[in-house]
Scaffold this active site. Structure first.
Site, PDB file in Angstrom:
ATOM      1  N   HIS A  48       3.187  -0.136  -2.288  1.00 13.43           N
ATOM      2  CA  HIS A  48       3.379   0.887  -3.317  1.00 13.43           C
ATOM      3  C   HIS A  48       2.010   1.321  -3.826  1.00 13.43           C
ATOM      4  CE1 HIS A  48       5.916   2.269  -7.015  1.00 13.43           C
ATOM      5  NE2 HIS A  48       4.870   3.055  -6.832  1.00 13.43           N
ATOM      6  N   GLU A  78       6.368   3.165  -0.888  1.00  9.04           N
ATOM      7  CA  GLU A  78       6.891   3.583  -2.184  1.00  9.04           C
ATOM      8  C   GLU A  78       5.846   4.423  -2.922  1.00  9.04           C
ATOM      9  OE1 GLU A  78       9.657  -0.345  -3.164  1.00  9.04           O
ATOM     10  OE2 GLU A  78       7.851   0.029  -4.346  1.00  9.04           O
ATOM     11  N   THR A  98       3.877  -1.307 -14.200  1.00  7.07           N
ATOM     12  CA  THR A  98       4.689  -1.359 -12.989  1.00  7.07           C
ATOM     13  C   THR A  98       5.841  -0.392 -13.175  1.00  7.07           C
ATOM     14  OG1 THR A  98       5.881  -2.848 -11.481  1.00  7.07           O
ATOM     15  CG2 THR A  98       6.132  -3.261 -13.851  1.00  7.07           C
ATOM     16  N   HIS A 116      13.025  -5.201  -7.926  1.00  7.79           N
ATOM     17  CA  HIS A 116      12.235  -5.365  -9.138  1.00  7.79           C
ATOM     18  C   HIS A 116      12.656  -6.633  -9.875  1.00  7.79           C
ATOM     19  CE1 HIS A 116       8.978  -3.291 -11.250  1.00  7.79           C
ATOM     20  NE2 HIS A 116       9.353  -4.034 -12.282  1.00  7.79           N
TER      21      HIS A 116
END
Length: 254
Positions: A43, A77, A114, A205
């Site tokens: 990501h 991502e 995040t 997550h």
């Protein structure tokens, strides 16, 4: 079977803290693959505070060059709305260069430590639709990051996405507190509605070895879980390869 995609961002955080080349996210990806994981997730963010553009390209090149890409999916991502900055070319162009199997779109900004929420599909649908179309033309499966309990999850299918990824931090927090039935039910309802709309269902997550089994049991048709922070943290104590195998065993049992 639910696929395990290992997010290697935290390896890059550790490396960047010293400004040198070690630990190498590429080597961590190789260990995870050799341990049996089904995918590698990265990501990158425009500020490149962990995974960098060169990491994205190196991992993609490794998967293509040694044949891993046929068995191990690459999941990239990022925020599709983030503009180019410095040597960050923008998410769409990075996907075009790296050619991942899956592009997971996440509405995160620089100020976020995040990812902490899913898309507002009522607000973002019009902007997302042409980007989803462009990513699919590149050859990527497209997944949208969605809150559990999202009121209009079916719009992800209308936009043209192939999957959703359920944001599971609220579930993980509730699980840690010992009263997670309502949060898990939100995840299940969202997954069932997505499935009914023809969408595949991913999740991610703050999933860990303690809370993953209950989620998998409640949503047996999960296509993929993407796990990084907890997995890498647990690997500090137990080793990366054994930790990857422990997650695979949980998914198999579920």
């Amino acid at each position: 079977m639910t696929a395990l995609s290992v997010n290697i961002n935290k390896i890059a955080v550790l490396r960047n803290s010293r400004g040198h080349a070690e630990p190498d996210p590429l080597k961590a990806a190789r260990v995870a693959i050799d341990a049996g994981c089904h995918g590698i997730t990265v990501h990158p963010r425009p500020d490149q505070r962990h995974i960098r553009v060169d990491d994205v390209l190196r991992v993609g090149a490794m998967l293509r060059s040694d044949g891993s890409a046929t068995a191990v999916e690459y999941n990239l991502e990022g925020n599709p709305f983030a503009p180019p900055r410095g040597n960050y070319p923008g998410f769409i162009e990075l996907v075009r260069a790296a050619r991942p199997a899956q592009a997971t779109l996440v509405p995160d900004g620089d100020a976020q430590i995040t990812s902490d929420h899913g898309f507002d599909l009522a607000q973002d649908a019009a902007r997302l639709m042409p980007l989803v179309r462009e990513l699919k033309a590149i050859g990527c499966r497209v997944s949208l990051f969605i809150d559990a309990g999202c009121a209009d999850v079916e719009r992800a299918a209308e936009i043209g996405a192939d999957r959703i990824e359920i944001y599971t931090e609220p579930y993980a927090n509730a699980f840690a507190g010992g009263d997670y039935a309502a949060a898990l039910a939100d995840c299940v309802r969202t997954a069932e509605r997505a499935c009914a709309a023809g969408l595949g269902v991913n999740a991610g997550h703050d999933l860990n070895q303690r809370n993953l089994g209950a989620l998998k049991q409640a949503i047996p048709f999960l296509a993929e879980v993407s796990i990084g922070h907890a997995l890498i943290g647990e690997a500090l104590y137990d080793g990366l390869a054994p930790t990857v195998r422990a997650y695979l065993a949980i998914l198999a049992a579920g």
